[in-house]
Write a protein that holds these residues in place. Structure first.
Motif, mmCIF file in Angstrom:
data_model
loop_
_atom_site.group_PDB
_atom_site.id
_atom_site.type_symbol
_atom_site.label_atom_id
_atom_site.label_comp_id
_atom_site.label_asym_id
_atom_site.label_seq_id
_atom_site.Cartn_x
_atom_site.Cartn_y
_atom_site.Cartn_z
ATOM 1 N N ARG A 125 73.593 36.011 59.410
ATOM 2 C CA ARG A 125 73.449 36.527 58.049
ATOM 3 C C ARG A 125 71.988 36.696 57.657
ATOM 4 O O ARG A 125 71.657 37.468 56.777
ATOM 5 C CB ARG A 125 74.088 35.554 57.034
ATOM 6 C CG ARG A 125 75.562 35.255 57.247
ATOM 7 C CD ARG A 125 76.410 36.460 56.915
ATOM 8 N NE ARG A 125 77.831 36.116 56.852
ATOM 9 C CZ ARG A 125 78.582 35.842 57.899
ATOM 10 N NH1 ARG A 125 78.068 35.858 59.115
ATOM 11 N NH2 ARG A 125 79.866 35.570 57.746
ATOM 12 N N ASP A 126 71.113 35.891 58.288
ATOM 13 C CA ASP A 126 69.710 35.867 57.855
ATOM 14 C C ASP A 126 68.763 35.993 59.039
ATOM 15 O O ASP A 126 67.656 35.482 59.004
ATOM 16 C CB ASP A 126 69.433 34.550 57.119
ATOM 17 C CG ASP A 126 69.643 33.324 58.010
ATOM 18 O OD1 ASP A 126 70.346 33.428 59.034
ATOM 19 O OD2 ASP A 126 69.077 32.258 57.691
ATOM 20 N N ARG A 130 70.583 24.248 56.889
ATOM 21 C CA ARG A 130 69.953 25.494 57.348
ATOM 22 C C ARG A 130 68.659 25.193 58.092
ATOM 23 O O ARG A 130 68.359 25.792 59.106
ATOM 24 C CB ARG A 130 69.679 26.440 56.178
ATOM 25 C CG ARG A 130 70.899 26.844 55.383
ATOM 26 C CD ARG A 130 70.690 28.142 54.648
ATOM 27 N NE ARG A 130 70.611 29.249 55.576
ATOM 28 C CZ ARG A 130 71.666 29.919 56.038
ATOM 29 N NH1 ARG A 130 72.886 29.625 55.636
ATOM 30 N NH2 ARG A 130 71.502 30.887 56.894
ATOM 31 N N ARG A 136 79.573 26.916 62.087
ATOM 32 C CA ARG A 136 80.968 26.522 62.321
ATOM 33 C C ARG A 136 81.039 25.169 63.032
ATOM 34 O O ARG A 136 81.930 24.353 62.750
ATOM 35 C CB ARG A 136 81.679 27.589 63.168
ATOM 36 C CG ARG A 136 82.021 28.829 62.355
ATOM 37 C CD ARG A 136 82.533 29.964 63.236
ATOM 38 N NE ARG A 136 82.835 31.127 62.421
ATOM 39 C CZ ARG A 136 84.047 31.420 61.954
ATOM 40 N NH1 ARG A 136 85.095 30.670 62.265
ATOM 41 N NH2 ARG A 136 84.232 32.476 61.197
ATOM 42 N N THR A 185 74.905 32.912 65.612
ATOM 43 C CA THR A 185 74.470 31.782 64.786
ATOM 44 C C THR A 185 75.582 31.291 63.856
ATOM 45 O O THR A 185 75.545 30.154 63.397
ATOM 46 C CB THR A 185 73.209 32.114 63.954
ATOM 47 O OG1 THR A 185 73.520 33.205 63.078
ATOM 48 C CG2 THR A 185 72.034 32.465 64.832
ATOM 49 N N ASP A 199 78.245 34.115 50.521
ATOM 50 C CA ASP A 199 77.140 34.375 51.458
ATOM 51 C C ASP A 199 76.009 35.193 50.818
ATOM 52 O O ASP A 199 74.846 35.025 51.157
ATOM 53 C CB ASP A 199 77.657 35.123 52.701
ATOM 54 C CG ASP A 199 78.575 34.258 53.576
ATOM 55 O OD1 ASP A 199 78.627 33.026 53.360
ATOM 56 O OD2 ASP A 199 79.230 34.814 54.480
ATOM 57 N N ARG A 222 74.123 32.939 47.489
ATOM 58 C CA ARG A 222 73.553 31.593 47.568
ATOM 59 C C ARG A 222 72.031 31.700 47.435
ATOM 60 O O ARG A 222 71.422 32.737 47.753
ATOM 61 C CB ARG A 222 73.959 30.916 48.872
ATOM 62 C CG ARG A 222 73.398 31.598 50.081
ATOM 63 C CD ARG A 222 73.810 30.890 51.373
ATOM 64 N NE ARG A 222 73.256 31.622 52.487
ATOM 65 C CZ ARG A 222 73.907 31.942 53.579
ATOM 66 N NH1 ARG A 222 75.151 31.586 53.744
ATOM 67 N NH2 ARG A 222 73.310 32.610 54.534
HETATM 68 O O1 DC Z 1 79.762 34.884 61.087
HETATM 69 P P1 DC Z 1 80.698 33.697 60.853
HETATM 70 O O2 DC Z 1 81.968 34.061 60.135
HETATM 71 O O3 DC Z 1 80.960 32.953 62.112
HETATM 72 O O4 DC Z 1 79.872 32.712 59.896
HETATM 73 C C1 DC Z 1 80.441 31.581 59.319
HETATM 74 C C2 DC Z 1 79.651 31.150 58.094
HETATM 75 O O5 DC Z 1 78.365 30.682 58.497
HETATM 76 C C3 DC Z 1 79.381 32.279 57.099
HETATM 77 O O6 DC Z 1 80.296 32.304 56.039
HETATM 78 C C4 DC Z 1 78.013 31.989 56.583
HETATM 79 C C5 DC Z 1 77.380 31.105 57.584
HETATM 80 N N1 DC Z 1 76.256 31.723 58.308
HETATM 81 C C6 DC Z 1 75.030 31.703 57.694
HETATM 82 O O7 DC Z 1 74.921 31.254 56.567
HETATM 83 N N2 DC Z 1 73.931 32.166 58.350
HETATM 84 C C7 DC Z 1 74.045 32.691 59.574
HETATM 85 N N3 DC Z 1 72.940 33.132 60.200
HETATM 86 C C8 DC Z 1 75.307 32.756 60.211
HETATM 87 C C9 DC Z 1 76.405 32.267 59.537
#
Ligand code: DC
Length: 207
Positions: free
Chosen positions: A113-114, A91, A36, A31, A167, A170
């Motif tokens: 992340r979530d 989001r 990105r 995700t 991250d 927020r």
């Molecule tokens: O895992 P990554 O480095 O490719 O993620 C890039 C940015 O995307 C990360 O700094 C926070 C965001 N992200 C997010 O907020 N929620 C997710 N599920 C995945 C990534």
């Protein structure tokens, strides 16, 4: 079976998720690439990174089938992604696409992340993959040097900490382990060691 994998930048969760997807023959969505893709599209179009309406309009059009890791993995795109990821409307748009991916018959692996907290709160298994900031910065440095790029460990460590800060703090869907997540600290493990532990964790809920 839905497998949710979360963790900070450079924790090894991406590599781990790809290996698990292959092992369990499940479709996989990174995700982070969806955020990105939004950051990349804004940069390409010369648009600001702090206009939520513009970013959300782009997020609604993200095509999950067209996410190109080789382009999107660039460091500056990760920074842009982390900035647009604080925007609720971005989001929300990506959440719908991510949930649609998770709902496919047979299940899926999603990493981010979530995933365990927001995207797939009912996932069959949740892993939270982490490692110390120093270990993660060292891995990033080694990866960049191996590619023949320049890499400054101290600068990368600063960036890793800054990204964690953004991250984790927020308001919207901050990075944190889900209550029922299995913790996997990879600080002292190589990828094979981490993979073996993750497989056992998944197997423990399958039987
Ligand atoms: O895992 P990554 O480095 O490719 O993620 C890039 C940015 O995307 C990360 O700094 C926070 C965001 N992200 C997010 O907020 N929620 C997710 N599920 C995945 C990534």
């Amino acid at each position: 079976m839905i497998i949710a994998i979360d963790g900070p930048a450079a924790s090894g969760k991406g590599t781990l998720s790809r290996k698990l997807a292959e092992h369990f023959s499940l479709p996989h969505l990174d995700t982070g690439l969806t955020f990105r893709a939004v950051g990349h599209a804004l940069l390409e179009a010369g648009q600001p990174l702090d206009d939520e309406e513009i970013a959300a309009a782009i997020a609604r059009k993200v095509d999950l089938g067209a996410l190109d890791r080789s382009v999107l993995s660039a460091h500056h795109i990760g920074e842009a992604a982390s900035k647009v990821a604080v925007m609720p409307k971005v989001r929300q748009a990506l959440l719908e696409a991510q949930r649609h991916f998770a709902a496919q018959p047979g299940g899926a692996i999603l990493d981010g992340r979530d995933i365990g907290t927001v995207v797939c709160p009912d996932a069959d298994i949740k892993l939270y993959v982490t490692a110390s900031a120093e270990v993660r910065a060292q891995r990033r440095t080694d990866e960049m040097l191996a590619k023949g790029d320049k890499a400054d460990y101290e600068q990368i460590l600063k960036d890793v900490k800054l990204r964690d800060e953004r991250d984790m703090n927020r308001a919207e869907a901050p990075l944190k382990p889900a209550e029922n997540a299995h913790l996997l600290d990879t600080s002292k493990l190589d990828i094979e060691g981490a993979f073996q532990r993750a497989v056992s964790m998944v197997e423990s809920v399958r039987t």
